[in-house]
Design a protein around this motif. Sequence first.
Motif, PDB file in Angstrom:
ATOM      1  N   ASN A   5      38.069  47.419  40.861  1.00  0.00           N
ATOM      2  CA  ASN A   5      37.171  47.638  41.994  1.00  0.00           C
ATOM      3  C   ASN A   5      37.409  46.612  43.094  1.00  0.00           C
ATOM      4  O   ASN A   5      37.384  46.922  44.278  1.00  0.00           O
ATOM      5  CB  ASN A   5      35.714  47.536  41.538  1.00  0.00           C
ATOM      6  CG  ASN A   5      35.275  48.770  40.778  1.00  0.00           C
ATOM      7  OD1 ASN A   5      36.066  49.698  40.615  1.00  0.00           O
ATOM      8  ND2 ASN A   5      34.051  48.775  40.316  1.00  0.00           N
ATOM      9  N   LYS A   8      40.473  47.375  44.961  1.00  0.00           N
ATOM     10  CA  LYS A   8      40.163  48.546  45.790  1.00  0.00           C
ATOM     11  C   LYS A   8      39.399  48.115  47.054  1.00  0.00           C
ATOM     12  O   LYS A   8      39.730  48.529  48.170  1.00  0.00           O
ATOM     13  CB  LYS A   8      39.311  49.502  44.954  1.00  0.00           C
ATOM     14  CG  LYS A   8      39.224  50.914  45.494  1.00  0.00           C
ATOM     15  CD  LYS A   8      38.346  51.727  44.542  1.00  0.00           C
ATOM     16  CE  LYS A   8      37.445  52.641  45.317  1.00  0.00           C
ATOM     17  NZ  LYS A   8      37.964  53.961  45.554  1.00  0.00           N
ATOM     18  N   ILE A   9      38.408  47.250  46.836  1.00  0.00           N
ATOM     19  CA  ILE A   9      37.618  46.767  47.969  1.00  0.00           C
ATOM     20  C   ILE A   9      38.503  45.989  48.942  1.00  0.00           C
ATOM     21  O   ILE A   9      38.447  46.190  50.158  1.00  0.00           O
ATOM     22  CB  ILE A   9      36.455  45.872  47.478  1.00  0.00           C
ATOM     23  CG1 ILE A   9      35.384  46.732  46.814  1.00  0.00           C
ATOM     24  CG2 ILE A   9      35.856  45.075  48.634  1.00  0.00           C
ATOM     25  CD1 ILE A   9      34.216  45.959  46.262  1.00  0.00           C
ATOM     26  N   ARG A  16      40.666  48.955  56.713  1.00  0.00           N
ATOM     27  CA  ARG A  16      39.605  49.174  57.683  1.00  0.00           C
ATOM     28  C   ARG A  16      39.817  48.291  58.914  1.00  0.00           C
ATOM     29  O   ARG A  16      39.647  48.706  60.033  1.00  0.00           O
ATOM     30  CB  ARG A  16      38.257  48.878  57.041  1.00  0.00           C
ATOM     31  CG  ARG A  16      37.102  49.227  57.936  1.00  0.00           C
ATOM     32  CD  ARG A  16      35.803  49.099  57.193  1.00  0.00           C
ATOM     33  NE  ARG A  16      35.555  47.755  56.737  1.00  0.00           N
ATOM     34  CZ  ARG A  16      35.519  47.367  55.480  1.00  0.00           C
ATOM     35  NH1 ARG A  16      35.751  48.228  54.523  1.00  0.00           N
ATOM     36  NH2 ARG A  16      35.276  46.131  55.162  1.00  0.00           N
ATOM     37  N   ILE A 327      32.616  38.136  46.388  1.00  0.00           N
ATOM     38  CA  ILE A 327      32.992  38.026  47.796  1.00  0.00           C
ATOM     39  C   ILE A 327      34.224  37.136  47.933  1.00  0.00           C
ATOM     40  O   ILE A 327      35.212  37.486  48.590  1.00  0.00           O
ATOM     41  CB  ILE A 327      31.839  37.387  48.609  1.00  0.00           C
ATOM     42  CG1 ILE A 327      30.531  38.125  48.382  1.00  0.00           C
ATOM     43  CG2 ILE A 327      32.191  37.298  50.075  1.00  0.00           C
ATOM     44  CD1 ILE A 327      30.491  39.537  48.827  1.00  0.00           C
ATOM     45  N   GLN A 330      37.281  38.819  46.653  1.00  0.00           N
ATOM     46  CA  GLN A 330      37.733  39.873  47.572  1.00  0.00           C
ATOM     47  C   GLN A 330      38.557  39.260  48.709  1.00  0.00           C
ATOM     48  O   GLN A 330      39.658  39.719  49.017  1.00  0.00           O
ATOM     49  CB  GLN A 330      36.547  40.618  48.158  1.00  0.00           C
ATOM     50  CG  GLN A 330      36.980  41.638  49.213  1.00  0.00           C
ATOM     51  CD  GLN A 330      35.840  42.069  50.099  1.00  0.00           C
ATOM     52  OE1 GLN A 330      34.675  41.952  49.741  1.00  0.00           O
ATOM     53  NE2 GLN A 330      36.184  42.554  51.274  1.00  0.00           N
TER      54      GLN A 330
END
Lengths: 406, 260
Positions: A5, A8-9, A16, A327, A330
């Motif tokens: 995950n 993926k993030i 983005r 966070i 990520q």
Amino acid sequence: MKLYNLIKIAISAIRRNSLRSFLTMLGIVIGVAAVIAMLAIGQGSNASIRSTISSMGTNLINIMPASQNRGGVHQGRSSSPTLVVEDVDFLKNNSTLIDAVSPELDGSGQVIYGSNNWPTTIYSGNEDYPFIKKYEVETGRMYTTQEIKTAAKVCLVGQTVIENIFTEDEDPIGQTIRFNNIPFKIIGTLKEKGNNTFGQDQDDMVLAPYTTVMKRLYRQTHLRAIVISAKSEDLITETSAEITELMRLSHKLNDSEDDDFEIRTQEELISNFGSISEMMLVLLGSISAISLLVGGIGIMNIMYVSVTERTREIGLRLAIGGKGKDILRQFLFEAIIISIIGGIIGVGLGILASTLIESILSWPTLITMDSILLSFLFCSFIGIFFGWYPARKASLLEPIDALRHE
Amino acid sequence: MEKGIILEIKNLYKTYYIGEETVRALQDVNLSITKGEFVAIMGTSGSGKSTLLNILGCLDKPTEGDYWLDGKNVKSMKKNQLAEIRNTKLGFVFQSYNLLPRTTALENVELPLLYNPSIGSKLRREKAEEALISVGLKDRMKHLSNQMSGGQQQRVAIARSIVNDPVIILADEATGNLDTRTSYEIMSLFQELNENGITIGFVTHEPEIASFTTRNVKFRDGRIVSDVATAKKISAKEALLKLPDENLILESHIIPENLN
């Protein structure tokens, strides 16, 4: 949180913010590429200067006959008949520090071809002679061992000689020239070497087997010199000592007798070489330090700004249940992905840039694995660190403070 | 704790120190919310209503006092435990939506579930789709958040807040950035969710908006000054119908201009 995950993030965050990710990556690409190109130019120049100096023969050792004292009168050095071919064989068979050894005979004379003539010097040695004296064959071939054995009347000619006795469209190979009235068949030409440090034209020469020069040209049994190439520039002193010992053995000199030969090394050249190398090393070091610094600062800024800008996003992620470490991980992943992709592109671009510089500006460049690794690792580290550091700061904020961040 | 109470705070204080000044944002606040309530938390700016919401949402910590959420005392929890509470028990709707830009509605709604390791990707997708359908965005799941209108964005945010089946949704001025019509639409959606059993805490300073809820808690200077059931709950759907027709208003504006 699951690693999958997380990745993926991170990847969707990179996509983005594709423009920002691209700009960040560009910072790293340019940082890495600049460092590689700068180092390639620096190392290329260094290598080229080293090889120029090296071509002057820093590992060259000459053995000359010593001036002899006959009845109180010092005789001319060249007339001393102390060096013989047997010495060469003895050195070749017994030395451990010598790379190659050759007899040397030379003499000046007039070279004649057809109606043209030119004053030049004939040099001679065995098959290792061009290697020791750094001559290279341009066209044709070197004389063979067989030709040395039979004292064949063959020779190679330097570019200056070619220019002065042949016309431009004539192929010197296969032609016969006369040197002091002895005919020599040209079997090869020598690559241009330019002037040496003393301003002597190194292309104004004829090269022949030493046997030919000894037996047919000068009819003498002794050598003018023995030339040696040491295995390493760093072992010149040790090599000289070994040669002295072997030569005394070969000449059966007892302890009370002086050397009847003299060893000459290129000490001046070697010490110059050392100081130039040192200078280049300092120069290279400063080039790489400055380019790493500049690249590093660029990467640092863009990473720092791009993460700080996303403090609100961090606040949202914290508010909906992301933990501080999620966070942080990520952003670390994002920084790693961007830095590594940017680093790889940067390496490619750096190599391309160096190649272009070499082919367009004809500057010598040299890309080493060290410089690639150095720039890649350094820039990646800076990128990852300055992606991680502001993210860590943000992940430690209270969610409400991160959300309110302007 | 009484049955049905999902949230209870007792003797809650929150004090900020800004330089030498001491700001008492909340003083001795007691409040409990029962399952199925739609509570409007009202007050002027600086009255402490947002501070309370942040504490209820575990985004901020009280200086003093106790807070039970779904039977657990939140006060003694560490940062990571609070994150888990926010992830599994709470839903947030912000005034400025706080959606990830350039990201589809579906991905935005999936986001809270990504931080929950017990939910697999298939279930995550299903729940997110379900949430989007319930806010009326069935046809816009793949639309990018930044290409949507304000009302649609807030619907995505509401879908995101309910996707984890929270015990309460906390909304902070959720209609503050929207025009009257869209505000009413959003309130009607909240009412619908509330009728389906979802508990909502809704901070607002507009009495009009508060009239759509079931209970009004008024703050002034950090204290609760009144806590009453809404006199007469108004249906937002009906209020929407009473609004003047937008097209008519527009025409009446345009025609005179054209005549000039």
